[in-house]
Scaffold this motif. Sequence first.
Motif, PDB file in Angstrom:
ATOM      1  N   VAL A 366       0.852  -1.194   0.000  1.00  0.00           N
ATOM      2  CA  VAL A 366       0.000   0.000   0.000  1.00  0.00           C
ATOM      3  C   VAL A 366       0.885   1.239   0.000  1.00  0.00           C
ATOM      4  CG1 VAL A 366      -1.914   1.145   1.173  1.00  0.00           C
ATOM      5  CG2 VAL A 366      -1.595  -1.324   1.438  1.00  0.00           C
ATOM      6  N   PRO A 367       0.680   2.145  -0.958  1.00  0.00           N
ATOM      7  CA  PRO A 367       1.510   3.363  -0.950  1.00  0.00           C
ATOM      8  C   PRO A 367       1.345   4.123   0.370  1.00  0.00           C
ATOM      9  CG  PRO A 367      -0.154   3.436  -2.708  1.00  0.00           C
ATOM     10  CD  PRO A 367      -0.274   2.105  -2.050  1.00  0.00           C
ATOM     11  N   PRO A 368       2.439   4.607   0.942  1.00  0.00           N
ATOM     12  CA  PRO A 368       2.345   5.267   2.245  1.00  0.00           C
ATOM     13  C   PRO A 368       1.611   6.605   2.154  1.00  0.00           C
ATOM     14  CG  PRO A 368       4.563   5.469   1.360  1.00  0.00           C
ATOM     15  CD  PRO A 368       3.818   4.576   0.428  1.00  0.00           C
ATOM     16  N   ARG A 369       1.040   7.018   3.261  1.00  0.00           N
ATOM     17  CA  ARG A 369       0.393   8.321   3.324  1.00  0.00           C
ATOM     18  C   ARG A 369       0.909   9.038   4.574  1.00  0.00           C
ATOM     19  NH1 ARG A 369      -4.519   9.812   0.881  1.00  0.00           N
ATOM     20  NH2 ARG A 369      -5.178   7.635   0.767  1.00  0.00           N
ATOM     21  N   PRO A 370       2.165   9.490   4.519  1.00  0.00           N
ATOM     22  CA  PRO A 370       2.679  10.218   5.686  1.00  0.00           C
ATOM     23  C   PRO A 370       1.937  11.548   5.810  1.00  0.00           C
ATOM     24  CG  PRO A 370       4.241  10.321   3.860  1.00  0.00           C
ATOM     25  CD  PRO A 370       3.124   9.430   3.419  1.00  0.00           C
ATOM     26  N   PRO A 371       2.001  12.169   6.993  1.00  0.00           N
ATOM     27  CA  PRO A 371       1.351  13.467   7.142  1.00  0.00           C
ATOM     28  C   PRO A 371       1.901  14.464   6.135  1.00  0.00           C
ATOM     29  CG  PRO A 371       2.771  12.967   9.025  1.00  0.00           C
ATOM     30  CD  PRO A 371       2.683  11.737   8.204  1.00  0.00           C
ATOM     31  N   VAL A 372       1.061  15.358   5.651  1.00  0.00           N
ATOM     32  CA  VAL A 372       1.483  16.319   4.625  1.00  0.00           C
ATOM     33  C   VAL A 372       1.063  17.735   5.008  1.00  0.00           C
ATOM     34  CG1 VAL A 372       1.501  14.840   2.600  1.00  0.00           C
ATOM     35  CG2 VAL A 372      -0.673  15.773   3.391  1.00  0.00           C
ATOM     36  N   GLU A 413       9.499  13.950   1.629  1.00  0.00           N
ATOM     37  CA  GLU A 413       9.481  14.248   0.201  1.00  0.00           C
ATOM     38  C   GLU A 413       8.366  15.246  -0.094  1.00  0.00           C
ATOM     39  OE1 GLU A 413       8.860  10.198  -1.205  1.00  0.00           O
ATOM     40  OE2 GLU A 413      10.797  10.330  -2.202  1.00  0.00           O
TER      41      GLU A 413
END
Lengths: 628, 210
Positions: A366-372, A413
Motif C-alpha cells: 500500500v503506498p504510504p500516506r505520511p502526514p502532509v 518528500e
Amino acid sequence: MSSYRELVTQQPGSNAFLLGNEAIVRGLLEAGVEAASTYPGTPSSEIGDALFEIAEEAGIRFEFSVNEKVAVETAFAASLSGLKSFVFMKHVGLNVASDAVMSIAYTGVGAPMVIMTADDPSMFSSQNEQDNRIYAGLSHLPMVEPSDPQEAKDFLISAFDMSEREKLPVLFRTTTRTSHMRSTVTFGSPRQRTRYEVLNDPGMFVTLPSNSYKFKEKLIERMGKIAAAGYEKVFNSTIVNSGSNTGIVCSGEAYNVISDVLTEIAQPLDILKLGLINPLSEGMIVDFLSTHKTVLVAEEVDPVIESGIRAISQKNGLAVTILGKLDGTFPMSYEMSPSATEKILRKMLHLERNENSEKITLGYSVPPRPPVLCPGCPHRGTYFAVKRAVKMLRIDNPIYSSDIGCYSLGDYEPFKEATVMLSMGSSIGVASGFRGATDRRIISFIGDSTFFHSGIPGLINAVHNRSRILFVIMDNDVTAMTGRQPNPGTPANLMGGLRSISIVDLVKSIGVDFIREIDPYDLRESLAASMEALRHEGVSVIIAKRECAIIRDNRNRKAGISEKYKVNPDKCSGCMNCVTTFSCPAMSISNGKVTIDPALCDGCGVCAQPYVCPFNAIQIDEVSANAA
Amino acid sequence: MQHNIIITGVGGQGVVTLGLIISSAAISFGERAIMSEIHGLAQRGGSVSVDVRIGNYRAPIVPDGKADLIISLEPLEALRAISRAGPSTVVVMGEERLPPVYLGIHRQSYPDLNEIIGVISHKLRLYHLDAMRLAREAGDTRTVNTVMVGYIVGLGLISIPQQIFHREIEKTFAKKYADMNMKAFALGLQTAQKIMATGNDTVEIQHGFG
C-alpha cells in the motif's frame, strides 16, 4: 461534545461521552479551579482549546503562555495569590518547565496546584516517548495517574485535595490513550470556590541555597507524611478475582489492556491497580506481594513501578517472583499492544496459542500516506523557494536545521529540507553551533510560535557569535500543528485584545542586519529574497508571513468564497514538475496528466505560477461553484 | 452486544464524527462504548484512524485480528487497515479516492479501484459504495460519513435500530445540517437495503444509484 460549553452547562448527575481531555476540563470546573495555563502540545491540546472557549464563562483565568516554563510560573503565581491553579503540557514540555517545577517542589505551593503531563508512549505526535513518571522521583513530588476519562476527572479533583493538604504541587500524568480515549463520564457538582489565605513572608518562596537547604528536608518529610496518609484508598484498588497464585500490578492504560486480555483468555487473576505512582503505597504492595507467588508488573515505557516494587520486595525480604520489563517479560519500548500482551500472558500461564487471532495478509504493498502540509499551506511555497534558491546558487549539500511544528513535515518528500531537528527552538541554537565547525551552508527553519517559545536565545547567540545562517521564520499567525491556538504574535483581533508582539521588531532589536519579509504565496519574491539572503555574510532572517491556510479556508467558507484551480489538459505536457516538486495534496496523476481535485483545492493559486507549471496549464476554474 | 470497529480515512473526511455517531448510538441504545482517537501530525491529509468498541471493554484499541468491522472512507486506507483485520472481519469501503502525495512524487497514478476491490474481497467480505455521490445528492459532500453509517445499518452490520441513529444525527449536527445528514443516512440505508434484497454482496450495483 458538539461544543465545549456543554462541559459547563450540563447538570450534575448527567452523563456525557467525553474525551479524557474533556473530562479533565470538567474536573477543573468541579474542583473549583480558578487559574490555568499551558503551552499547547499533543496529547494535551484539547484542554487548552476547551478552556479558551469556556474560560470566561466559567470564571477561569486562562492563558496560552509563551512556553511551558512560563506556564508553570504563571500557575505558581496564581497559587501564591490564593487561586487554585492548574498547568498542563505534553511530556516534553515538562522538560522545558522542569527548572521551575524542581524549585516549586522545594518551596511548596500556596493555594492547591496540579501540574499535568500528557505522555505519548509510541510517539504518535512527539519526538520521544520519555516516561515522565520518572520526574516524580526526580522532584520528590506526588504523582497520580488515571486510566480512563471518569478517573481522569475524579483523580484530578482528589489531586487538588492532596495538594491542598500537603502544600505541594501534585503531578498528574496521562498518556495519549487516556487523554484521547472517549467513554461515558458522570458529572459531579462543582465545588464552592475558595480564595486561599497564603502566607508570604520574605524567604518563604525563595530558593537561595541557605533556604533550599532547609526546604529539602521539609520536602522529604512531607513525602513521608503522604506515604502514610492513606491516599492509597483514594487512588489504588485491589481487584481480587480468584485468589490466584499469580497477581498483576498495573496502572493507567496498562490496566485497561490487562483487564481485557484476562477476560479474553478467561484467566481471572488478582490485580493491584495503582493510581498513586509516587509515593508507592508500600503497605498495600507488601500485602499483595506476600499473598502471591508470582507478580507480573504491567506498565508502559519504563519499569518505574517495577523498580519500586522490586525495592519494596527486597526491603521486606519477600520471596515472591517479580516479572516485568527488567527480566524481559515485557518490552522496554512503546505502549502496550493488546495482542502482544495476550501472547505474553498466554506464554506465562502456559496456555495454548489462540488460533483465531491470525492476521490477514493481502500481499499488496500500500503506498504510504505520511502526514502532509495542507493544500494552500504557506510553508509549501517557502520550502519550494528556498530549495530552488539553493539549487540556483549551486550550494552543495547545505545543512537544514529544522524545528518543531507543521513545517517539520518539510523533512518528507519532496522537500527533504531537514538535516537535524531536536526539540522546540533547537533549529537556531544548533544552526548557530555549526560556526567554525563545518564549511557547509546552514539554513534554519522555525515557526512563529516556536520562535517565541525558545528560538529567541538561539538567534541572539547566532548574532552575537557572528554565525553565517539563513534563518527562515515561518509566521502563520498561530500555533498551527496543535490546532491553531494563539501565540504572542497572533494578530490582536484574533485573541481578544491581548497585545501582539512584532517578530520583525524583535529580530531587528537583536541586531540582525538582513531582514526580508516575504509572502510565501509569491514564489518570485520568495526566491529572490532567499537568493539574496543566502549571499549575505552573517545572519540573514527571512520572515515568511502568511496566515495558516485552515484559517483562510474557514473564513472563505463562511463568506461563501470558493476559488478553485484546474489543469488545462491541452496545455499539460505531463512533465510532472508540479506533483514531483510542489506536491500539493489536491494534485494527482491520472492518465499521464495532472488533475486537481476541486474538493481539496483551497484556491491559493501558488501552483499556477511558472516555477510550478512552466507550461501555464494551471488556471483558475471559472465554473467552480462549490456545492457547499 | 459486542462490536469491535476500526474506522479509517484521510484527515478531513469526517472519520472522528463517524466514530462519534456510532458510539453515541450504542450508548443511547443502552450499551457501553469506548472510542480512541489518534490525532497524527497533519492537520489535514494524513491517515486517520478511530477505534470504537461496543461492549464490556476497557482498552480503547481493537486488538490485531479482532475487528468485526472495518469502515474506511478511502480505498487505500481500507487496504492499510487490513493489516489489523482477522478472518471474520467485514470491510465496508467508501470509494472516494484521495491519492497520497507520495504517488505523484513517484510519478504514479492511484491504483485501479477494481484491483483494490479484488485484493480485499479475495480474502474478506467487502461492501463498497460511491458514498460521495450519495452525499452530493444529500446536499453536501461532508455528509459522506453519515451515508456510510446508513449503509452499515442497512446492511445489518450493527445491531442498533435505525431510529436510534436518527436521534443521534439530530443531536450531533446543528439544525441546518441535521436535515441533510438525515437524508444522507436514508440514502445509505436504502442503497444497502437494495443490495440485501438482491442478495448480491458487492460490486456493480452501487454504481447504478444516484
